[in-house]
Design a protein around this motif. Structure first.
Motif, PDB file in Angstrom:
ATOM      1  N   GLN A  51       0.829  -1.196   0.000  1.00 60.43           N
ATOM      2  CA  GLN A  51       0.000   0.000   0.000  1.00 60.43           C
ATOM      3  C   GLN A  51       0.866   1.249   0.000  1.00 60.43           C
ATOM      4  O   GLN A  51       0.574   2.225  -0.705  1.00 60.43           O
ATOM      5  CB  GLN A  51      -0.929  -0.004   1.215  1.00 60.43           C
ATOM      6  CG  GLN A  51      -1.831   1.226   1.294  1.00 60.43           C
ATOM      7  CD  GLN A  51      -2.810   1.146   2.449  1.00 60.43           C
ATOM      8  OE1 GLN A  51      -3.229   0.059   2.859  1.00 60.43           O
ATOM      9  NE2 GLN A  51      -3.191   2.297   2.994  1.00 60.43           N
ATOM     10  N   ARG A  80       4.757  -8.369  -4.612  1.00 63.80           N
ATOM     11  CA  ARG A  80       3.323  -8.668  -4.604  1.00 63.80           C
ATOM     12  C   ARG A  80       2.601  -8.073  -5.814  1.00 63.80           C
ATOM     13  O   ARG A  80       1.377  -8.068  -5.875  1.00 63.80           O
ATOM     14  CB  ARG A  80       2.678  -8.166  -3.313  1.00 63.80           C
ATOM     15  CG  ARG A  80       3.226  -8.861  -2.065  1.00 63.80           C
ATOM     16  CD  ARG A  80       2.394  -8.553  -0.847  1.00 63.80           C
ATOM     17  NE  ARG A  80       2.943  -9.193   0.337  1.00 63.80           N
ATOM     18  CZ  ARG A  80       3.672  -8.580   1.244  1.00 63.80           C
ATOM     19  NH1 ARG A  80       3.951  -7.313   1.094  1.00 63.80           N
ATOM     20  NH2 ARG A  80       4.109  -9.226   2.300  1.00 63.80           N
ATOM     21  N   HIS A  81       3.382  -7.533  -6.738  1.00 65.47           N
ATOM     22  CA  HIS A  81       2.845  -7.092  -8.024  1.00 65.47           C
ATOM     23  C   HIS A  81       3.563  -7.854  -9.122  1.00 65.47           C
ATOM     24  O   HIS A  81       4.781  -8.050  -9.058  1.00 65.47           O
ATOM     25  CB  HIS A  81       3.109  -5.594  -8.261  1.00 65.47           C
ATOM     26  CG  HIS A  81       2.459  -4.688  -7.278  1.00 65.47           C
ATOM     27  ND1 HIS A  81       1.175  -4.232  -7.422  1.00 65.47           N
ATOM     28  CD2 HIS A  81       2.923  -4.138  -6.133  1.00 65.47           C
ATOM     29  CE1 HIS A  81       0.880  -3.441  -6.405  1.00 65.47           C
ATOM     30  NE2 HIS A  81       1.919  -3.363  -5.609  1.00 65.47           N
ATOM     31  N   ILE A  96      -2.016  -8.853  -8.814  1.00 64.62           N
ATOM     32  CA  ILE A  96      -1.802  -8.288  -7.485  1.00 64.62           C
ATOM     33  C   ILE A  96      -2.088  -9.358  -6.435  1.00 64.62           C
ATOM     34  O   ILE A  96      -3.145 -10.005  -6.465  1.00 64.62           O
ATOM     35  CB  ILE A  96      -2.714  -7.068  -7.237  1.00 64.62           C
ATOM     36  CG1 ILE A  96      -2.447  -5.976  -8.277  1.00 64.62           C
ATOM     37  CG2 ILE A  96      -2.510  -6.524  -5.835  1.00 64.62           C
ATOM     38  CD1 ILE A  96      -3.388  -4.790  -8.168  1.00 64.62           C
ATOM     39  N   HIS A 114      -2.915 -10.048  -2.670  1.00 62.59           N
ATOM     40  CA  HIS A 114      -3.422  -9.372  -1.480  1.00 62.59           C
ATOM     41  C   HIS A 114      -4.233 -10.374  -0.675  1.00 62.59           C
ATOM     42  O   HIS A 114      -5.048 -11.119  -1.224  1.00 62.59           O
ATOM     43  CB  HIS A 114      -4.290  -8.179  -1.879  1.00 62.59           C
ATOM     44  CG  HIS A 114      -4.770  -7.370  -0.713  1.00 62.59           C
ATOM     45  ND1 HIS A 114      -3.908  -6.860   0.238  1.00 62.59           N
ATOM     46  CD2 HIS A 114      -6.023  -6.985  -0.339  1.00 62.59           C
ATOM     47  CE1 HIS A 114      -4.613  -6.183   1.134  1.00 62.59           C
ATOM     48  NE2 HIS A 114      -5.886  -6.251   0.812  1.00 62.59           N
ATOM     49  N   ARG A 152      -4.511   2.805  -4.280  1.00 61.15           N
ATOM     50  CA  ARG A 152      -4.135   2.048  -3.084  1.00 61.15           C
ATOM     51  C   ARG A 152      -5.324   1.269  -2.527  1.00 61.15           C
ATOM     52  O   ARG A 152      -5.147   0.299  -1.776  1.00 61.15           O
ATOM     53  CB  ARG A 152      -3.603   2.997  -2.010  1.00 61.15           C
ATOM     54  CG  ARG A 152      -4.670   3.906  -1.390  1.00 61.15           C
ATOM     55  CD  ARG A 152      -4.094   4.804  -0.317  1.00 61.15           C
ATOM     56  NE  ARG A 152      -5.096   5.684   0.262  1.00 61.15           N
ATOM     57  CZ  ARG A 152      -4.804   6.711   1.063  1.00 61.15           C
ATOM     58  NH1 ARG A 152      -3.532   6.970   1.367  1.00 61.15           N
ATOM     59  NH2 ARG A 152      -5.753   7.458   1.568  1.00 61.15           N
ATOM     60  N   VAL A 203      -5.556  -2.548  -2.552  1.00 58.94           N
ATOM     61  CA  VAL A 203      -4.802  -3.407  -1.635  1.00 58.94           C
ATOM     62  C   VAL A 203      -4.912  -2.965  -0.182  1.00 58.94           C
ATOM     63  O   VAL A 203      -4.224  -3.518   0.676  1.00 58.94           O
ATOM     64  CB  VAL A 203      -3.304  -3.451  -2.036  1.00 58.94           C
ATOM     65  CG1 VAL A 203      -3.149  -3.995  -3.438  1.00 58.94           C
ATOM     66  CG2 VAL A 203      -2.661  -2.061  -1.921  1.00 58.94           C
ATOM     67  N   ASN A 254      -6.165  -2.242   3.699  1.00 55.50           N
ATOM     68  CA  ASN A 254      -6.711  -3.105   4.744  1.00 55.50           C
ATOM     69  C   ASN A 254      -7.868  -2.440   5.478  1.00 55.50           C
ATOM     70  O   ASN A 254      -8.159  -2.789   6.627  1.00 55.50           O
ATOM     71  CB  ASN A 254      -5.603  -3.481   5.739  1.00 55.50           C
ATOM     72  CG  ASN A 254      -4.565  -4.387   5.115  1.00 55.50           C
ATOM     73  OD1 ASN A 254      -4.897  -5.392   4.490  1.00 55.50           O
ATOM     74  ND2 ASN A 254      -3.298  -4.022   5.259  1.00 55.50           N
TER      75      ASN A 254
END
Length: 317
Positions: free
Chosen positions: A2, A45-46, A67, A69, A186, A189, A191
């Motif tokens: 993020q 993570r991408h 992505i 996540h 953002r 991804v 939270n």
């Protein structure tokens, strides 16, 4: 992850502003290249596959984005657009000519190419918008975190919403698009307990991709969606086409007589006798072939249009 997206959005917001102020404008392709390179360098993570210029008119994408996540890889088919100093996305309704999906000389909206490619691959069709707008305020903010205009430097919107904007008078500007639901990227991804509705819809559309498929993609530089297209049945191809507007289906086929039946009748015919449509080899194979990047059927090392990763990014903790 993020934090990476937040930093890139901030840089894009200010780079756009300084480009206008100093009369050193940078275009959509430049912003795409800068952001993609940093995404690939900064985060494991991408996963990104950039679409070659010659393939964009056939796929409707600037890149394919995977992505990870909450333990799951999801796939997105991305088209990027940059705002102009007037606040308008001038290239939002971009016509595509020369695609082998249509007869020579025919023109099809880019948004329809993107929608068809997404339906055939299972990726969620996503627009990434590169922005700066000094009028941004609470009415253009849909993130559940505190208002930060510079986080709109990179925002996202789903294809359905962009199609609505294209059909609305004055709808192609920064303010109505962001008042209508575009959100910082953002949010893909974050939270947060709850996401903006449009982002939640986008994520629910994105197909899950297995770890092994992502690993193979990184190793070869080829999206796993390419094998999915190669193995599509006639029924799947025609069904995907039928979800496009009637006029675009006609354009894709180039033969109005082929579509005299109603959509419902045609779907039923496909279900009853899918082999009938396999006989139209030129039509079906051209769709499958053209929706693939050229390097999908050759080794990565032999193709000048491939987009290999020169080195692996550092592992994240």
């Amino acid at each position: 992850m993020q934090a990476d997206l937040e930093e890139l959005a901030r840089r894009t917001w200010h780079r756009t502003r300084w480009g206008w102020a100093l009369k050193c404008h940078q275009g959509e392709e430049t912003f795409t290249d800068i952001n993609l390179l940093d995404l690939m360098r900064w985060s494991t993570r991408h996963r990104v596959l950039k679409t070659s210029k010659q393939d964009e008119k056939h796929k409707g994408t600037d890149w394919e984005w995977f992505i990870r996540h909450r333990g799951v890889w999801r796939s997105f088919a991305v088209q990027a657009k940059k705002v102009s100093p007037s606040g308008r996305y001038d290239a939002l309704h971009h016509p595509v000519k020369g695609s082998s999906l249509v007869l020579p000389g025919m023109v099809i909206p880019q948004i329809d190419v993107l929608e068809l490619y997404s339906k055939l691959t299972g990726a969620a069709p996503l627009y990434v918008l590169f922005n700066h707008d000094p009028t941004a305020d609470a009415t253009t903010w849909h993130c559940h975190l505190s208002l930060s205009s510079e986080q709109l430097g990179c925002s996202v919107a789903d294809l359905t919403f962009i199609r609505t904007a294209l059909g609305t008078y004055g709808g192609r500007f920064f303010t109505p698009i962001h008042q209508g639901g575009a959100a910082p990227w953002r949010c893909l991804v974050c939270n947060c307990p709850t996401r903006p509705l449009q982002i939640s819809s986008l994520i629910s559309q994105a197909s899950e991709v297995a770890d092994t498929e992502v690993a193979a993609m990184v190793a070869t530089g080829v999206s796993s969606s390419t094998s999915r297209i190669l193995n599509l049945t006639a029924q799947e191809v025609v069904s995907a086409l039928l979800e496009l507007p009637r006029e675009e289906v006609l354009a894709l086929r180039g033969d109005p007589a082929w579509f005299q039946e109603t959509q419902t009748d045609l779907v039923e015919e496909v279900r009853a006798d899918p082999d009938r449509f396999l006989e139209d080899v030129l039509f079906l194979n051209s769709i499958k072939r053209i929706l693939l990047p050229k390097y999908a059927v050759v080794s990565n090392a032999d193709d000048e249009n491939a987009f290999p990763r020169e080195d692996a990014p550092p592992q994240e903790g």
